[in-house]
Design a protein around this motif. Sequence first.
Motif, PDB file in Angstrom:
ATOM      1  N   VAL A 290     -20.944 -40.673 -68.696  1.00  0.00           N
ATOM      2  CA  VAL A 290     -20.952 -41.466 -67.468  1.00  0.00           C
ATOM      3  C   VAL A 290     -22.288 -42.195 -67.334  1.00  0.00           C
ATOM      4  O   VAL A 290     -22.326 -43.418 -67.143  1.00  0.00           O
ATOM      5  CB  VAL A 290     -20.681 -40.579 -66.227  1.00  0.00           C
ATOM      6  N   ALA A 291     -23.374 -41.461 -67.453  1.00  0.00           N
ATOM      7  CA  ALA A 291     -24.702 -42.075 -67.334  1.00  0.00           C
ATOM      8  C   ALA A 291     -24.967 -43.040 -68.484  1.00  0.00           C
ATOM      9  O   ALA A 291     -25.501 -44.136 -68.278  1.00  0.00           O
ATOM     10  CB  ALA A 291     -25.779 -40.997 -67.298  1.00  0.00           C
ATOM     11  N   GLY A 292     -24.601 -42.655 -69.677  1.00  0.00           N
ATOM     12  CA  GLY A 292     -24.824 -43.514 -70.834  1.00  0.00           C
ATOM     13  C   GLY A 292     -24.061 -44.820 -70.742  1.00  0.00           C
ATOM     14  O   GLY A 292     -24.586 -45.885 -71.063  1.00  0.00           O
ATOM     15  N   CYS A 293     -22.809 -44.752 -70.291  1.00  0.00           N
ATOM     16  CA  CYS A 293     -22.018 -45.976 -70.143  1.00  0.00           C
ATOM     17  C   CYS A 293     -22.565 -46.858 -69.033  1.00  0.00           C
ATOM     18  O   CYS A 293     -22.537 -48.084 -69.141  1.00  0.00           O
ATOM     19  CB  CYS A 293     -20.549 -45.651 -69.890  1.00  0.00           C
ATOM     20  N   TRP A 294     -23.051 -46.250 -67.973  1.00  0.00           N
ATOM     21  CA  TRP A 294     -23.636 -47.054 -66.892  1.00  0.00           C
ATOM     22  C   TRP A 294     -24.848 -47.833 -67.415  1.00  0.00           C
ATOM     23  O   TRP A 294     -24.999 -49.013 -67.141  1.00  0.00           O
ATOM     24  CB  TRP A 294     -24.014 -46.175 -65.703  1.00  0.00           C
ATOM     25  N   ILE A 295     -25.682 -47.164 -68.185  1.00  0.00           N
ATOM     26  CA  ILE A 295     -26.837 -47.844 -68.775  1.00  0.00           C
ATOM     27  C   ILE A 295     -26.369 -48.889 -69.780  1.00  0.00           C
ATOM     28  O   ILE A 295     -26.941 -49.983 -69.861  1.00  0.00           O
ATOM     29  CB  ILE A 295     -27.808 -46.838 -69.428  1.00  0.00           C
TER      30      ILE A 295
ATOM     31  N   VAL B 226     -33.537 -46.118 -74.899  1.00  0.00           N
ATOM     32  CA  VAL B 226     -32.801 -45.071 -74.179  1.00  0.00           C
ATOM     33  C   VAL B 226     -31.395 -44.907 -74.741  1.00  0.00           C
ATOM     34  O   VAL B 226     -30.937 -43.784 -74.972  1.00  0.00           O
ATOM     35  CB  VAL B 226     -32.775 -45.366 -72.662  1.00  0.00           C
ATOM     36  N   LEU B 227     -30.705 -46.015 -74.981  1.00  0.00           N
ATOM     37  CA  LEU B 227     -29.341 -45.906 -75.519  1.00  0.00           C
ATOM     38  C   LEU B 227     -29.341 -45.250 -76.897  1.00  0.00           C
ATOM     39  O   LEU B 227     -28.460 -44.443 -77.196  1.00  0.00           O
ATOM     40  CB  LEU B 227     -28.669 -47.276 -75.574  1.00  0.00           C
ATOM     41  N   ALA B 228     -30.335 -45.565 -77.722  1.00  0.00           N
ATOM     42  CA  ALA B 228     -30.408 -44.962 -79.051  1.00  0.00           C
ATOM     43  C   ALA B 228     -30.605 -43.447 -78.944  1.00  0.00           C
ATOM     44  O   ALA B 228     -29.927 -42.668 -79.642  1.00  0.00           O
ATOM     45  CB  ALA B 228     -31.536 -45.585 -79.858  1.00  0.00           C
ATOM     46  N   VAL B 229     -31.496 -43.028 -78.088  1.00  0.00           N
ATOM     47  CA  VAL B 229     -31.788 -41.600 -77.944  1.00  0.00           C
ATOM     48  C   VAL B 229     -30.612 -40.871 -77.309  1.00  0.00           C
ATOM     49  O   VAL B 229     -30.196 -39.803 -77.788  1.00  0.00           O
ATOM     50  CB  VAL B 229     -33.092 -41.374 -77.149  1.00  0.00           C
ATOM     51  N   VAL B 230     -30.058 -41.428 -76.258  1.00  0.00           N
ATOM     52  CA  VAL B 230     -28.926 -40.770 -75.578  1.00  0.00           C
ATOM     53  C   VAL B 230     -27.729 -40.659 -76.518  1.00  0.00           C
ATOM     54  O   VAL B 230     -27.030 -39.654 -76.514  1.00  0.00           O
ATOM     55  CB  VAL B 230     -28.552 -41.545 -74.289  1.00  0.00           C
ATOM     56  N   THR B 231     -27.495 -41.671 -77.344  1.00  0.00           N
ATOM     57  CA  THR B 231     -26.350 -41.672 -78.235  1.00  0.00           C
ATOM     58  C   THR B 231     -26.574 -40.824 -79.474  1.00  0.00           C
ATOM     59  O   THR B 231     -25.706 -40.056 -79.877  1.00  0.00           O
ATOM     60  CB  THR B 231     -25.997 -43.116 -78.663  1.00  0.00           C
ATOM     61  N   ALA B 232     -27.747 -40.933 -80.069  1.00  0.00           N
ATOM     62  CA  ALA B 232     -27.962 -40.308 -81.376  1.00  0.00           C
ATOM     63  C   ALA B 232     -28.601 -38.935 -81.325  1.00  0.00           C
ATOM     64  O   ALA B 232     -28.405 -38.136 -82.241  1.00  0.00           O
ATOM     65  CB  ALA B 232     -28.836 -41.233 -82.230  1.00  0.00           C
ATOM     66  N   VAL B 233     -29.344 -38.634 -80.264  1.00  0.00           N
ATOM     67  CA  VAL B 233     -30.144 -37.414 -80.288  1.00  0.00           C
ATOM     68  C   VAL B 233     -29.665 -36.348 -79.316  1.00  0.00           C
ATOM     69  O   VAL B 233     -29.796 -35.174 -79.584  1.00  0.00           O
ATOM     70  CB  VAL B 233     -31.635 -37.767 -79.981  1.00  0.00           C
ATOM     71  N   GLY B 234     -29.100 -36.781 -78.200  1.00  0.00           N
ATOM     72  CA  GLY B 234     -28.760 -35.817 -77.155  1.00  0.00           C
ATOM     73  C   GLY B 234     -27.700 -34.824 -77.559  1.00  0.00           C
ATOM     74  O   GLY B 234     -26.909 -35.055 -78.480  1.00  0.00           O
ATOM     75  N   PRO B 235     -27.674 -33.700 -76.865  1.00  0.00           N
ATOM     76  CA  PRO B 235     -26.650 -32.690 -77.145  1.00  0.00           C
ATOM     77  C   PRO B 235     -25.279 -33.204 -76.698  1.00  0.00           C
ATOM     78  O   PRO B 235     -25.191 -34.068 -75.840  1.00  0.00           O
ATOM     79  CB  PRO B 235     -27.090 -31.501 -76.287  1.00  0.00           C
ATOM     80  N   PRO B 236     -24.207 -32.698 -77.268  1.00  0.00           N
ATOM     81  CA  PRO B 236     -22.882 -33.153 -76.847  1.00  0.00           C
ATOM     82  C   PRO B 236     -22.649 -32.838 -75.372  1.00  0.00           C
ATOM     83  O   PRO B 236     -23.064 -31.803 -74.876  1.00  0.00           O
ATOM     84  CB  PRO B 236     -21.923 -32.371 -77.731  1.00  0.00           C
ATOM     85  N   GLY B 237     -21.955 -33.748 -74.688  1.00  0.00           N
ATOM     86  CA  GLY B 237     -21.598 -33.540 -73.278  1.00  0.00           C
ATOM     87  C   GLY B 237     -22.722 -33.654 -72.410  1.00  0.00           C
ATOM     88  O   GLY B 237     -23.090 -33.902 -71.467  1.00  0.00           O
TER      89      GLY B 237
END
Length: 179
Positions: free
Chosen positions: A31-36, A168-179
């Motif tokens: 949700v947050a990632g798509c908003w960004i 931010v999009l790169a980190v949220v997409t590639a590095v963050g934990p699932p969910g």
Amino acid sequence: MRIGPPAASVEAVSALACALVVAARPGPAAVAGCWIAVCGIALVAVDAAVHRLPGPLTAATTAGSGLALVPTAWVDPAGVARAVAAAAAAAGMLLLVRAATRGGLGGGDCTLAPALGATAGRDGWPALLLAGLVGAVLGALHALVVAARTGRVRGVEVPFGPALVVGVLAVVTAVGPPG
């Protein structure tokens, strides 16, 4: 003369970015990632075209990022608290950079910082630091390219919003934990 990207390209890139976020981060983080992705890509297009981040869109991005934390509150209340603290830390850091560079960093970048900080900070302090580092490196590389093209180093102006959003999009997409 037309200013900005070709018709429908912002929408197409936003949809692609959102699809990547959802594929990498199903659940509340999407949700947050798509908003960004949606707001951020529009901001990137504007900043790249006119070197300005419009206040109403940065405010909407920040407000939406706050609302995007609501689904996270049910599964990770500590993540929400961390996201709020990260939003404040990101804004404070960019305000310090703006002051230190005597306005070399735009006010729109500072206004966008809480939204980006909350989105990356939800995943933890290392994610926030990495997003900031990626954004700074991308911004510096962009400045070097512009300096090489213009043949001058002093007075080179580059929009920093695109680097921040992509970081931010790169980190949220590639590095963050699932969910």
